[in-house]
Design a protein around this motif. Sequence first.
Motif, PDB file in Angstrom:
ATOM      1  N   ILE A   1      55.577  60.331  54.511  1.00  0.00           N
ATOM      2  CA  ILE A   1      55.848  59.127  53.713  1.00  0.00           C
ATOM      3  C   ILE A   1      56.883  59.457  52.648  1.00  0.00           C
ATOM      4  CG2 ILE A   1      53.992  59.516  52.039  1.00  0.00           C
ATOM      5  CD1 ILE A   1      53.468  56.431  52.247  1.00  0.00           C
TER       6      ILE A   1
ATOM      7  N   THR B   1      59.097  57.391  49.217  1.00  0.00           N
ATOM      8  CA  THR B   1      59.372  56.202  48.414  1.00  0.00           C
ATOM      9  C   THR B   1      60.874  55.986  48.409  1.00  0.00           C
ATOM     10  OG1 THR B   1      57.454  56.655  47.004  1.00  0.00           O
ATOM     11  CG2 THR B   1      59.107  55.114  46.157  1.00  0.00           C
TER      12      THR B   1
ATOM     13  N   LEU C   1      57.661  51.783  50.227  1.00  0.00           N
ATOM     14  CA  LEU C   1      57.163  52.988  50.895  1.00  0.00           C
ATOM     15  C   LEU C   1      57.523  52.925  52.363  1.00  0.00           C
ATOM     16  CD1 LEU C   1      53.566  53.112  49.370  1.00  0.00           C
ATOM     17  CD2 LEU C   1      55.592  54.389  48.622  1.00  0.00           C
TER      18      LEU C   1
END
Length: 89
Positions: A23, A25, A31
Amino acid sequence: MLTHVDVFTSGTEGYHSFRIPAIVTAADGSLLAFAEGRKENRTDPGGGDIDLVYKRSTDNGATWTLLKVLDDPGEKWAASNPVPVLDRS
């Protein structure tokens, strides 16, 4: 308050399982979650048909878009080990 949200669930969206989640940002604060979308099995070495898939959230992970395929190298080939990197420049 923290809440648990399953982003990728085995046996859904046309995939046997999902592995190697990652993941990041994005610069806009959204996200991006990536994973291997394994069509045939979850064993290692991966083998079989493995796509690189992702989902996006704009509400800090409370909800996610439908799954999108980033790379589908073809039957019996694998797109593996997602590693998202954000270049802030």
